[in-house]
Design an enzyme around this catalytic site. Structure first.
Site, PDB file in Angstrom:
ATOM      1  N   ASP A  17     -58.617 -76.304 129.230  1.00 37.61           N
ATOM      2  CA  ASP A  17     -58.956 -77.191 128.128  1.00 37.61           C
ATOM      3  C   ASP A  17     -59.365 -78.560 128.656  1.00 37.61           C
ATOM      4  OD1 ASP A  17     -59.307 -77.994 125.533  1.00 37.61           O
ATOM      5  OD2 ASP A  17     -57.176 -78.256 125.096  1.00 37.61           O
ATOM      6  N   ASN A  65     -63.994 -69.505 119.232  1.00 38.49           N
ATOM      7  CA  ASN A  65     -65.070 -70.305 119.815  1.00 38.49           C
ATOM      8  C   ASN A  65     -66.436 -70.026 119.194  1.00 38.49           C
ATOM      9  OD1 ASN A  65     -63.718 -70.371 123.216  1.00 38.49           O
ATOM     10  ND2 ASN A  65     -63.455 -71.796 121.527  1.00 38.49           N
ATOM     11  N   ARG A 183     -49.916 -76.335 122.870  1.00 38.58           N
ATOM     12  CA  ARG A 183     -49.914 -75.163 121.998  1.00 38.58           C
ATOM     13  C   ARG A 183     -50.573 -74.012 122.744  1.00 38.58           C
ATOM     14  NH1 ARG A 183     -53.594 -78.785 119.855  1.00 38.58           N
ATOM     15  NH2 ARG A 183     -55.776 -78.116 119.937  1.00 38.58           N
TER      16      ARG A 183
END
Length: 229
Positions: A17, A65, A183
């Protein structure tokens, strides 16, 4: 490994990320952030191999995505194709086995063909397995696995585990997420039941083999109780 030596991680997964934020911080196009993210993948795969990991699972493209702008999705697909073409020889020579989890067949035919050829070429390799999550969502994976288990007989944790996309990989030991987010984002939910978690503020394009080594050292230092005392 000696009797009193702490267990080393065999299988590490990473939620990669921060590509977009890396580019934004530098006032660069988002696509360049994804390019630098691919360079980070190269570094980390080499590092995983050198550190003796049996399996490295990378979250490359989730089922969510598809909601991104069409141009960005197209850029990601082009990068993935270039990565496979440019790095496949190195993988093959280094004994890396490429595995895909998720429904990669939902991509365009040229991507599917490239992925399947890469998997076929590395299928006999016995070094580190690089599992790439493409069009992957853990809830979907669990539902598919449960349905397959039910078709064969009683549904138990063991029969579901046997039908997961990762069934041929070692149990997940450590899950890392970069960029400061805390998360799991629908990634390896079943497999992470007893995995250690590590969340780092490092943006993915800045992540190195050194960061991976540090994460593995942190893993070794933790006391894993699996619900016991």
């Amino acid at each position: 490994m000696g009797k009193d030596e702490p267990a080393r991680a065999r299988h590490v997964a990473i939620i990669m990320d921060g590509n977009g934020r890396w580019a934004k911080k530098r006032h660069l196009p988002r696509a360049l952030g994804h390019q630098r993210g691919v360079e980070a993948v190269r570094r980390v795969v080499r590092g995983a191999r050198e550190l003796g990991l049996e399996a490295l699972t990378l979250y490359a493209f989730s089922t969510e995505n598809w909601r991104r702008p069409e141009e960005e999705v197209s850029d990601l697909m082009s990068l993935m194709k270039r990565f496979i073409v440019s790095d496949l020889d190195e993988f093959a020579e280094a004994g890396v086995r490429l595995k895909i989890i998720g429904d990669y067949r939902a991509f365009k035919s040229d991507v599917v063909e490239l992925v399947e050829k890469a998997m076929a070429r590395t299928a006999g390799n016995t070094g580190t397995t690089l599992a790439v999550a493409l069009n992957y969502g853990s809830q979907d994976e669990i539902a598919r696995a449960a349905a397959k288990a039910a078709a064969k007989g009683p549904v138990t944790p063991e029969t579901i585990s046997a039908e997961l996309d990762t069934a041929d990989l070692p149990p997940l030991d450590l899950l890392i997420r970069t960029s400061g987010e805390v998360r799991l984002s629908n990634f390896l939910l079943w497999q992470a039941a007893y995995a250690e978690m590590l969340f780092t503020d490092v943006l993915w394009p800045d992540f190195t083999a050194g960061h991976l080594k540090d994460a593995l050292e942190t893993f070794v230092s933790r006391e894993r109780r699996y619900g016991g005392r």
